[in-house]
Design a protein around this motif. Sequence first.
Motif, PDB file in Angstrom:
ATOM      1  N   GLY A  17      46.348 -15.270  33.978  1.00  0.00           N
ATOM      2  CA  GLY A  17      46.175 -14.940  32.572  1.00  0.00           C
ATOM      3  C   GLY A  17      44.710 -15.048  32.188  1.00  0.00           C
ATOM      4  O   GLY A  17      43.893 -15.599  32.938  1.00  0.00           O
ATOM      5  N   LEU A  18      44.371 -14.524  31.007  1.00  0.00           N
ATOM      6  CA  LEU A  18      42.969 -14.406  30.598  1.00  0.00           C
ATOM      7  C   LEU A  18      42.826 -14.709  29.116  1.00  0.00           C
ATOM      8  O   LEU A  18      43.684 -14.337  28.307  1.00  0.00           O
ATOM      9  N   ILE A  19      41.731 -15.384  28.768  1.00  0.00           N
ATOM     10  CA  ILE A  19      41.375 -15.656  27.377  1.00  0.00           C
ATOM     11  C   ILE A  19      39.968 -15.121  27.125  1.00  0.00           C
ATOM     12  O   ILE A  19      39.084 -15.273  27.963  1.00  0.00           O
ATOM     13  N   GLU A  79      47.544 -23.120  24.727  1.00  0.00           N
ATOM     14  CA  GLU A  79      48.991 -23.255  24.590  1.00  0.00           C
ATOM     15  C   GLU A  79      49.678 -21.896  24.656  1.00  0.00           C
ATOM     16  O   GLU A  79      50.713 -21.732  25.338  1.00  0.00           O
ATOM     17  N   PHE A  80      49.116 -20.923  23.961  1.00  0.00           N
ATOM     18  CA  PHE A  80      49.703 -19.584  23.962  1.00  0.00           C
ATOM     19  C   PHE A  80      49.640 -18.956  25.359  1.00  0.00           C
ATOM     20  O   PHE A  80      50.577 -18.277  25.789  1.00  0.00           O
ATOM     21  N   LEU A  81      48.524 -19.169  26.070  1.00  0.00           N
ATOM     22  CA  LEU A  81      48.416 -18.572  27.405  1.00  0.00           C
ATOM     23  C   LEU A  81      49.455 -19.171  28.352  1.00  0.00           C
ATOM     24  O   LEU A  81      50.068 -18.444  29.139  1.00  0.00           O
ATOM     25  N   TYR A 122      47.690 -19.803  39.836  1.00  0.00           N
ATOM     26  CA  TYR A 122      47.542 -21.047  39.072  1.00  0.00           C
ATOM     27  C   TYR A 122      46.112 -21.218  38.571  1.00  0.00           C
ATOM     28  O   TYR A 122      45.580 -22.314  38.474  1.00  0.00           O
ATOM     29  N   GLN A 123      45.503 -20.074  38.223  1.00  0.00           N
ATOM     30  CA  GLN A 123      44.194 -20.033  37.586  1.00  0.00           C
ATOM     31  C   GLN A 123      44.350 -19.413  36.194  1.00  0.00           C
ATOM     32  O   GLN A 123      45.037 -18.398  36.037  1.00  0.00           O
ATOM     33  N   ALA A 124      43.741 -20.016  35.190  1.00  0.00           N
ATOM     34  CA  ALA A 124      43.669 -19.463  33.837  1.00  0.00           C
ATOM     35  C   ALA A 124      42.213 -19.097  33.583  1.00  0.00           C
ATOM     36  O   ALA A 124      41.350 -19.970  33.559  1.00  0.00           O
ATOM     37  N   PHE A 150      47.263 -12.020  28.412  1.00  0.00           N
ATOM     38  CA  PHE A 150      45.978 -12.424  27.838  1.00  0.00           C
ATOM     39  C   PHE A 150      46.184 -12.879  26.403  1.00  0.00           C
ATOM     40  O   PHE A 150      47.147 -12.489  25.734  1.00  0.00           O
ATOM     41  N   VAL A 151      45.274 -13.737  25.953  1.00  0.00           N
ATOM     42  CA  VAL A 151      45.237 -14.186  24.566  1.00  0.00           C
ATOM     43  C   VAL A 151      43.810 -14.019  24.080  1.00  0.00           C
ATOM     44  O   VAL A 151      42.870 -14.453  24.759  1.00  0.00           O
TER      45      VAL A 151
END
Length: 358
Positions: free
Chosen positions: A136-138, A319-321, A71-73, A159-160
Amino acid sequence: MAEGKTAASQLSPTIKTLAAHTGFSIGTISKALRGSPVVTEQTREAILAAAKDLGYQANARGMALRTGKTYQAAVLMPLTSAAGYEWDGVEYTQILSGISQALDGSDYQLSVHGYRSFDDACAIARRVADQKLSDGLIFSGVLADDARVAMLTESGFPFVSLGRCRKPLVYAHVDVDNEWAAHAATARLIAGGHCRIALINADRRFSYALDRIDGFVRAFREAGLEPPLDLIAGGDLSTRFGRDSTLALQGLPQPPTALVCVNESTTLGVLSALGALGLRVGEDVDVIAYDDINVSAYFSPPVTTLYQPIEVLGRRLGEFLLRLMAGDDAAQLTEVFRPQLIARQADNLGGRLDRPDP
């Protein structure tokens, strides 16, 4: 008895509390809180509304144990090491603001990982994916040949990216149509009579810098003119770079009569250099800027701008992530924005100079 009721009412509500309050089963509530697609939107909204009314907060540790998620972005954030860099971090606060807005109301927390070099960014991205430090990663600052994109695409880690590399890979991304933007600015100036137009650009290792060169060159080709490649400057996007580049370009035997700038920071440097040389924007030389936080509206004089609010890009990244981490197809999570042209100057030579024949 009254004291017991008071103590019980102060306990944090649980999933069981939500079940008793809403009439839904514990399983349905758990799925709704995780965003499972098996729960209808109407049911999910009812459960989320009840959770908000009761002050329910999911136990992140318990959820991680049950679901295997962190639950980490994660976001990769560049930290400049250049001495005296005047515009450091301005755009990234807007990006983070947009991402945070998208995550608001979800179970995800934002974790920021700073880096000082591209190799450092690659190592952090690999560590985040391999050790599952986030779900996930940005990241941004995409190179034409970007090892992060290749590595994460191959591994399947969500990722995004803000930007696109120049390889035919399928991945979630948000971008600005930089080729179109550079073409629109350059074509406007050519239509106004300019043929000596400078492009104050980013370093060519960045994919968007090459996109801007492509748009710049295409505008000249379409007008039947030879593009002035000697007037393309690439650098670190600082105000100092904008000033130094302009001073050098104006010292050429055939200096530019107009300049297209890659961001607000370089534009400020360009205006400083032109002022120091006694050249007036809109009279002696024309300037078109690219703007993402609308600072150029306050330049003196205000310059014509291609405006794309960066906070909007950040919100779409978030939003995409979220959708990607929920299982959506990366191929469906792509969006390329075209900035709005805000004309603040005529941007034409008028009778000042004669345009040479092509």
